[in-house]
Design a protein around this motif. Sequence first.
Motif, PDB file in Angstrom:
ATOM      1  N   MET A 217      11.598  93.641  59.500  1.00 30.19           N
ATOM      2  CA  MET A 217      10.860  92.920  58.456  1.00 30.19           C
ATOM      3  C   MET A 217       9.501  92.452  58.966  1.00 30.19           C
ATOM      4  SD  MET A 217      10.321  89.339  57.911  1.00 30.19           S
ATOM      5  CE  MET A 217       8.766  89.114  57.078  1.00 30.19           C
ATOM      6  N   GLY A 218       9.475  91.880  60.167  1.00 28.74           N
ATOM      7  CA  GLY A 218       8.227  91.340  60.685  1.00 28.74           C
ATOM      8  C   GLY A 218       8.431  90.705  62.042  1.00 28.74           C
ATOM      9  N   SER A 219       7.488  89.881  62.453  1.00 29.79           N
ATOM     10  CA  SER A 219       7.547  89.259  63.778  1.00 29.79           C
ATOM     11  C   SER A 219       7.035  87.829  63.739  1.00 29.79           C
ATOM     12  CB  SER A 219       6.708  90.056  64.784  1.00 29.79           C
ATOM     13  OG  SER A 219       7.304  91.287  65.093  1.00 29.79           O
ATOM     14  N   ILE A 220       7.516  87.067  64.715  1.00 33.77           N
ATOM     15  CA  ILE A 220       7.031  85.709  64.974  1.00 33.77           C
ATOM     16  C   ILE A 220       6.413  85.736  66.366  1.00 33.77           C
ATOM     17  CG2 ILE A 220       7.628  83.270  65.158  1.00 33.77           C
ATOM     18  CD1 ILE A 220      10.234  83.968  63.601  1.00 33.77           C
ATOM     19  N   LEU A 221       5.098  85.598  66.441  1.00 34.82           N
ATOM     20  CA  LEU A 221       4.374  85.725  67.705  1.00 34.82           C
ATOM     21  C   LEU A 221       3.822  84.368  68.119  1.00 34.82           C
ATOM     22  CD1 LEU A 221       3.560  88.026  69.684  1.00 34.82           C
ATOM     23  CD2 LEU A 221       1.366  88.102  68.502  1.00 34.82           C
ATOM     24  N   VAL A 222       4.161  83.955  69.342  1.00 35.66           N
ATOM     25  CA  VAL A 222       3.762  82.657  69.874  1.00 35.66           C
ATOM     26  C   VAL A 222       2.790  82.875  71.032  1.00 35.66           C
ATOM     27  CG1 VAL A 222       4.574  80.513  70.945  1.00 35.66           C
ATOM     28  CG2 VAL A 222       5.990  81.669  69.224  1.00 35.66           C
ATOM     29  N   ALA A 223       1.633  82.224  70.984  1.00 33.77           N
ATOM     30  CA  ALA A 223       0.654  82.329  72.068  1.00 33.77           C
ATOM     31  C   ALA A 223       1.122  81.519  73.270  1.00 33.77           C
ATOM     32  CB  ALA A 223      -0.708  81.825  71.589  1.00 33.77           C
TER      33      ALA A 223
ATOM     34  N   GLU B 121      -0.781  86.656  77.301  1.00 34.64           N
ATOM     35  CA  GLU B 121       0.666  86.828  77.154  1.00 34.64           C
ATOM     36  C   GLU B 121       1.150  86.128  75.888  1.00 34.64           C
ATOM     37  OE1 GLU B 121       4.747  85.490  79.438  1.00 34.64           O
ATOM     38  OE2 GLU B 121       3.205  86.543  80.619  1.00 34.64           O
ATOM     39  N   MET B 122       1.871  86.895  75.074  1.00 35.09           N
ATOM     40  CA  MET B 122       2.434  86.397  73.824  1.00 35.09           C
ATOM     41  C   MET B 122       3.936  86.633  73.847  1.00 35.09           C
ATOM     42  SD  MET B 122      -0.673  85.902  72.746  1.00 35.09           S
ATOM     43  CE  MET B 122      -0.931  85.702  70.976  1.00 35.09           C
ATOM     44  N   HIS B 123       4.681  85.766  73.196  1.00 34.25           N
ATOM     45  CA  HIS B 123       6.133  85.929  73.082  1.00 34.25           C
ATOM     46  C   HIS B 123       6.469  86.277  71.636  1.00 34.25           C
ATOM     47  CE1 HIS B 123       7.384  83.570  76.946  1.00 34.25           C
ATOM     48  NE2 HIS B 123       6.635  84.619  77.191  1.00 34.25           N
ATOM     49  N   ARG B 124       7.175  87.393  71.469  1.00 36.82           N
ATOM     50  CA  ARG B 124       7.416  87.923  70.126  1.00 36.82           C
ATOM     51  C   ARG B 124       8.903  88.067  69.862  1.00 36.82           C
ATOM     52  NH1 ARG B 124       5.474  93.892  68.263  1.00 36.82           N
ATOM     53  NH2 ARG B 124       7.668  94.438  68.442  1.00 36.82           N
ATOM     54  N   ILE B 125       9.328  87.587  68.706  1.00 36.02           N
ATOM     55  CA  ILE B 125      10.662  87.867  68.187  1.00 36.02           C
ATOM     56  C   ILE B 125      10.495  88.710  66.941  1.00 36.02           C
ATOM     57  CG2 ILE B 125      12.744  86.911  67.153  1.00 36.02           C
ATOM     58  CD1 ILE B 125      12.518  84.512  68.951  1.00 36.02           C
ATOM     59  N   THR B 126      11.250  89.805  66.890  1.00 39.15           N
ATOM     60  CA  THR B 126      11.181  90.729  65.765  1.00 39.15           C
ATOM     61  C   THR B 126      12.326  90.445  64.807  1.00 39.15           C
ATOM     62  OG1 THR B 126      10.137  92.387  67.166  1.00 39.15           O
ATOM     63  CG2 THR B 126      11.138  93.161  65.127  1.00 39.15           C
ATOM     64  N   LEU B 127      12.012  90.326  63.533  1.00 39.87           N
ATOM     65  CA  LEU B 127      12.972  89.936  62.509  1.00 39.87           C
ATOM     66  C   LEU B 127      13.540  91.180  61.818  1.00 39.87           C
ATOM     67  CD1 LEU B 127      10.739  87.136  60.966  1.00 39.87           C
ATOM     68  CD2 LEU B 127      12.609  86.831  62.596  1.00 39.87           C
TER      69      LEU B 127
ATOM     70  N   GLU C 273      13.856  78.241  73.043  1.00 34.22           N
ATOM     71  CA  GLU C 273      15.066  77.975  72.252  1.00 34.22           C
ATOM     72  C   GLU C 273      14.725  77.706  70.799  1.00 34.22           C
ATOM     73  OE1 GLU C 273      15.782  76.753  76.520  1.00 34.22           O
ATOM     74  OE2 GLU C 273      14.205  76.375  75.038  1.00 34.22           O
ATOM     75  N   GLU C 274      13.645  76.969  70.559  1.00 36.20           N
ATOM     76  CA  GLU C 274      13.224  76.676  69.183  1.00 36.20           C
ATOM     77  C   GLU C 274      12.672  77.927  68.503  1.00 36.20           C
ATOM     78  OE1 GLU C 274      12.021  71.942  69.695  1.00 36.20           O
ATOM     79  OE2 GLU C 274      10.583  73.519  70.240  1.00 36.20           O
ATOM     80  N   HIS C 275      11.984  78.744  69.274  1.00 41.28           N
ATOM     81  CA  HIS C 275      11.492  80.029  68.759  1.00 41.28           C
ATOM     82  C   HIS C 275      12.667  80.861  68.234  1.00 41.28           C
ATOM     83  CE1 HIS C 275       8.697  83.724  69.834  1.00 41.28           C
ATOM     84  NE2 HIS C 275       8.985  83.671  68.559  1.00 41.28           N
ATOM     85  N   ILE C 276      13.714  80.974  69.020  1.00 40.42           N
ATOM     86  CA  ILE C 276      14.903  81.748  68.627  1.00 40.42           C
ATOM     87  C   ILE C 276      15.600  81.101  67.435  1.00 40.42           C
ATOM     88  CG2 ILE C 276      17.199  82.504  69.379  1.00 40.42           C
ATOM     89  CD1 ILE C 276      15.945  82.705  72.240  1.00 40.42           C
ATOM     90  N   ALA C 277      15.759  79.792  67.469  1.00 38.07           N
ATOM     91  CA  ALA C 277      16.447  79.094  66.371  1.00 38.07           C
ATOM     92  C   ALA C 277      15.695  79.269  65.059  1.00 38.07           C
ATOM     93  CB  ALA C 277      16.599  77.612  66.708  1.00 38.07           C
ATOM     94  N   PHE C 278      14.368  79.193  65.111  1.00 40.33           N
ATOM     95  CA  PHE C 278      13.571  79.394  63.902  1.00 40.33           C
ATOM     96  C   PHE C 278      13.724  80.824  63.393  1.00 40.33           C
ATOM     97  CE2 PHE C 278       9.550  80.663  61.872  1.00 40.33           C
ATOM     98  CZ  PHE C 278       9.548  79.774  60.800  1.00 40.33           C
ATOM     99  N   ALA C 279      13.706  81.790  64.299  1.00 40.15           N
ATOM    100  CA  ALA C 279      13.847  83.194  63.903  1.00 40.15           C
ATOM    101  C   ALA C 279      15.193  83.439  63.222  1.00 40.15           C
ATOM    102  CB  ALA C 279      13.694  84.092  65.124  1.00 40.15           C
ATOM    103  N   LYS C 280      16.243  82.807  63.717  1.00 38.50           N
ATOM    104  CA  LYS C 280      17.577  83.026  63.139  1.00 38.50           C
ATOM    105  C   LYS C 280      17.672  82.504  61.712  1.00 38.50           C
ATOM    106  CE  LYS C 280      20.243  83.328  67.425  1.00 38.50           C
ATOM    107  NZ  LYS C 280      21.245  82.689  68.315  1.00 38.50           N
ATOM    108  N   ARG C 281      16.778  81.617  61.319  1.00 42.53           N
ATOM    109  CA  ARG C 281      16.779  81.128  59.937  1.00 42.53           C
ATOM    110  C   ARG C 281      16.300  82.206  58.964  1.00 42.53           C
ATOM    111  NH1 ARG C 281      14.067  75.249  59.725  1.00 42.53           N
ATOM    112  NH2 ARG C 281      14.942  75.341  57.608  1.00 42.53           N
ATOM    113  N   TRP C 282      15.686  83.265  59.488  1.00 41.86           N
ATOM    114  CA  TRP C 282      15.276  84.399  58.656  1.00 41.86           C
ATOM    115  C   TRP C 282      16.415  85.392  58.476  1.00 41.86           C
ATOM    116  CZ3 TRP C 282      10.296  85.485  56.654  1.00 41.86           C
ATOM    117  CH2 TRP C 282       9.308  84.552  57.000  1.00 41.86           C
ATOM    118  N   GLY C 283      17.357  85.397  59.405  1.00 43.52           N
ATOM    119  CA  GLY C 283      18.433  86.392  59.395  1.00 43.52           C
ATOM    120  C   GLY C 283      18.608  86.957  60.785  1.00 43.52           C
ATOM    121  N   GLY C 284      18.723  88.283  60.890  1.00 42.00           N
ATOM    122  CA  GLY C 284      18.961  88.920  62.179  1.00 42.00           C
ATOM    123  C   GLY C 284      17.698  89.046  63.016  1.00 42.00           C
TER     124      GLY C 284
END
Length: 275
Positions: free
Chosen positions: A106-112, A262-268, A50-61
């Motif tokens: 734009m980029g990605s946020i990758l969490v180990a 295994e990594m969790h990635r959100i694409t910005l 949930e925090e991963h997603i919330a942080f990503a949304k601060r970048w935009g879409g």
Amino acid sequence: MKLAPMNPKCGVEIFGTSLSDCSDAEMEEIKQAIYEHGVAVFRDQVLSPEEHIAFAKRWGGIDINNYFPLTDEYPEIAVVRKKADQQTNIGGAWHTDHSYDQIPAMGSILVARVLPPTGGDTLFAHMGAAYDSLPGDLKHEIEGLEAFHTADHVYKADGLYAQTDMASELRGHDLKTGAIHPVVIRHPHTGRKLLYVNSAFTINFIGKTREESLPLLHRLYDAAVSADNQCRVEWKPGTVAIWDNRTTWHNALNDYQGFAREMHRITLSGEALAA
């Protein structure tokens, strides 16, 4: 918050902030650091999905990945994994994500999340440094050129991954991709000139065949991955990396056979590219 360059030309480690609750001022400093250095690494982070997603949304879409498996509860999060009994990994060659899209991410946020005992590092290369290193005649030769990018040969039903033990992991076999971008772009936030081709998804220069394009493309690829342009991200528990696809290439090293990763990635979401 403290910034420590990983390499004079690529990468920065950022200390003294928690991504789950960083201030707006810290957020702006983080963004600028990533735009300039290409990739930022944060250690000892505790980031729930949930925090991963919330942080990503601060970048935009957020761009939902069309190819990787998604987490069951959170479709925003793509799973980049290699099982212990698999030989092939995802992203195990130099590339930049989504250059095959009309508006590249734009980029990605990758969490180990799961790491092997050793290995599994990711290399990054800075495309501003790559462009700067080109001799003047080569800069002149590529000025104004455009190139065609696609991922169809990689992900389609008979594509590169289909020939490996990663085939059952991936989706989107029937998708058709294709985009034309300038070979040299300007970063939308820093104005820096960046080399924008990559060996995974760039097929040819507009007006030339694949065969005619390859000699010049290989000259650019060789310049891009010069050791001077690179940094190495060593993954540890609690590590998060955020990178800018316009500014960098990356390469996930496949040197941990017999272990899972295994990594969790959100694409910005990104914005249109321009020369």
